[in-house]
Scaffold this motif. Structure first.
Motif, short mmCIF file in Angstrom:
data_model
loop_
_atom_site.label_atom_id
_atom_site.label_comp_id
_atom_site.label_asym_id
_atom_site.label_seq_id
_atom_site.Cartn_x
_atom_site.Cartn_y
_atom_site.Cartn_z
N PHE A 269 0.87 -1.09 0.23
CA PHE A 269 -0.13 0.01 0.07
C PHE A 269 0.64 1.39 0.15
O PHE A 269 0.26 2.43 -0.40
N SER A 270 2.12 1.47 0.61
CA SER A 270 2.71 2.33 0.87
C SER A 270 3.18 3.22 -0.67
O SER A 270 2.97 4.33 -0.57
N PRO A 271 3.24 2.38 -1.46
CA PRO A 271 3.59 3.29 -2.83
C PRO A 271 2.54 4.11 -3.39
O PRO A 271 2.81 5.29 -3.76
N SER B 219 3.05 5.38 13.78
CA SER B 219 4.04 4.79 12.73
C SER B 219 4.94 4.02 13.50
O SER B 219 4.89 3.93 14.59
N HIS B 220 5.82 3.30 12.85
CA HIS B 220 6.71 2.42 13.47
C HIS B 220 7.61 3.23 14.44
O HIS B 220 8.34 2.47 15.37
N ARG C 270 1.98 2.25 7.43
CA ARG C 270 1.71 3.08 8.84
C ARG C 270 2.42 4.32 8.71
O ARG C 270 1.86 5.45 8.96
N HIS C 271 3.57 4.33 8.31
CA HIS C 271 4.49 5.55 8.26
C HIS C 271 3.89 6.32 7.20
O HIS C 271 3.72 7.59 7.38
N ALA C 272 3.49 5.93 5.90
CA ALA C 272 3.07 6.61 5.00
C ALA C 272 1.59 7.43 5.32
O ALA C 272 1.40 8.54 4.95
N VAL C 273 0.77 6.73 6.13
CA VAL C 273 -0.42 7.18 6.62
C VAL C 273 -0.26 8.28 7.42
O VAL C 273 -1.13 9.34 7.50
N VAL C 274 0.66 8.11 8.53
CA VAL C 274 0.93 9.13 9.42
C VAL C 274 1.39 10.26 8.73
O VAL C 274 0.90 11.49 9.00
#
Length: 485
Positions: free
Chosen positions: A350-352, A429-430, A391-395
């Motif tokens: 999902f992140s891309p 995020s992580h 998670r990082h991308a959404v944050v």
């Protein structure tokens, strides 16, 4: 007309605009009387949960704060709903005794419930009804009172307050002060409007600024009396009275130009007993601002374009140099044309695509106007393969004019999708960084297989209006065509 970067999205139902589809916002105030006492060594700690009916199912809409050790609570948290004159909007108010910090309602003791339509409350303005148990028997002598007020005036007032030299109420410490704001009700009694947070161990508190609708605070009447009560918080609910004063919005507006306004906090009993009594401290109004509380419709009518993208990261019209489709018809045409020429594959990263759409949204922020908001629609039948990166991308995306809608298709385990949907917790995020706001809405398609397409569309778009408004408000961006407050 909205342009769609990256391709198409499924068509969704929309109600036609017109006078027959009249919608207004209604604020509901809730209080309880003679609630059941579920605690052994003290009284119940009640909170109220509002449920709305959707397709025969009760869905939690919102909940109030918890009133500690109180069988006659007046909740300061209000429920705000859109009132549709042409619909029967069924509501259920359920009260619980908070026993744990869990958000799961089955871990709290049930105190009773009451169901009715929103129209019943609106037409009566204020109703008091018995609370019932699950078996429809009376919940003791418990009653619930619900008052309705139309929020036709979209002005909001933001107040910043502090205290100085308040009375010391704690034997081995100072005080834990908080404020309550009241307005005159239709029955002549004072009605609770707002309660501030408690500031611990101080006689010189500084409360966080808070915002309430102007119609809630004074019915939109700038000259109407407002009573402010100051208390010292006690864990057992027996809060000690410090003092009070009365004011009005017109008077408080004198603090708008950077000049604080001071009010003497008076305890009438002390004033009568002590000859040299001056006050029980000073309440300082540091600032008072009145603005307009713009709605989702205000932003759309003000020229904001909603930009939809669909996963995965390719131009669905097969034109990467100009990956735009015009309107819903353009979406449908591009979608139909591309389906015979694609095949599905894994893994599910999902992140891309989140980062791809975030780059569009980041460019839009340079304009400093409420003209563009980006929505990423992901239709997936699998779990997330790059959860930490996602998670990082959404944050990071939560700081941008952007929302993510995930539709889960099939019978896979969608726990990861529900984790990203921050309805019950704040996403991190992580690295531990918190999301600035909840921007993910997850909808499992299997729950809507036999429902009307309008029901699925309503669920998919349920959180989008508030997410759009929340972002532009946070950035202090009014609609591009709007009047001052």
């Amino acid at each position: 007309m909205a342009y769609i970067p990256g391709g198409g999205a499924p068509a969704v139902g929309a109600a036609p605009m017109g006078s027959q589809y009249c919608v207004c916002k209604v604020e509901l105030s809730v209080s309880g009387q003679n609630l059941l006492d579920r605690d052994v060594t003290s009284k119940s700690d009640p909170f109220c949960v509002l449920f709305t009916e959707n397709n025969g199912r009760w869905i939690e809409y919102d909940r109030t704060e918890t009133a500690i050790n109180n069988l006659n609570p007046a909740f300061s948290k209000k429920f705000v709903l859109d009132y549709h004159f042409e619909e029967v909007q069924k509501l259920k108010f359920a009260l619980f005794d908070q026993d744990k910090s869990s958000t799961q309602l089955d871990e709290h003791d049930f105190l009773g419930q009451f169901s009715c339509s929103l129209g019943t409350i609106v037409s009566s303005k204020k109703i008091t009804r018995p609370l019932l148990l699950m078996n429809d028997k009376p919940a003791g002598k418990g009653l619930i009172t619900i008052a309705a007020q139309e929020l036709s005036d979209n002005r909001v007032i933001t107040l910043s307050l502090a205290g100085r030299k308040l009375d010391k109420k704690d034997l081995f410490g100072k005080s834990d002060p908080f404020l309550e704001f009241y307005k005159p009700g239709h029955d002549g009694k004072w009605m609770l409007v707002h309660r501030t947070e408690v500031i611990k161990y101080t006689l010189d508190p500084v409360w966080k600024p808070f915002t309430v609708p102007l119609v809630s605070l004074c019915d939109g009447d700038m000259e109407k009396s407002i009573q402010v009560m100051c208390y010292d918080y006690d864990n057992d609910g027996g809060h000690d009275f410090i003092g009070e004063f009365q004011t009005s919005v017109s008077q408080m507006c004198e603090a708008r130009n950077g000049v604080p306004l001071e009010f003497e906090c008076i305890n009438p009993k002390k004033q009568r007993k002590k000859k040299n009594y001056k006050n029980s401290g000073i309440i300082i109004l540091r600032s008072c601002k009145i603005n307009r509380d713009y709605s989702f419709l205000d932003y759309i009518l003000g020229g904001c374009q909603l930009m939809f993208t669909v996963s995965h990261e390719f131009a669905i019209n097969f034109n990467p140099t100009n990956p735009f489709c015009s309107g819903v018809d353009g979406i449908a045409q591009a979608y139909s044309a591309c389906l015979p020429h694609i095949r599905f594959y894994g893994p599910t990263n999902f992140s891309p695509i989140v980062n791809h759409v975030a780059r569009f949204a980041a460019q839009a922020t340079q304009q400093q106007t409420a003209t563009q908001y980006f929505i990423l629609l992901i239709i997936t039948d699998g779990v997330i393969s790059d959860m930490e990166e996602t998670r990082h991308a959404v944050v990071q995306a939560s700081k941008l004019p952007m929302s993510i809608i995930i539709v889960g298709v099939g019978n896979a385990d969608f726990a990861a999708m529900e984790f990203l949907d921050g309805d019950s917790r704040t996403l991190r995020s992580h690295t531990g960084e918190e999301a600035a706001r909840d921007i993910v809405q997850f909808v499992p398609f299997r729950e809507f297989c036999n429902a009307a397409k309008e029901t699925l569309a309503k669920a998919v778009l349920a959180e989008l209006p508030q997410q759009v408004v929340q972002y532009f408000k946070h950035k202090n961006l009014p609609p591009t065509s709007s009047e001052p407050a």
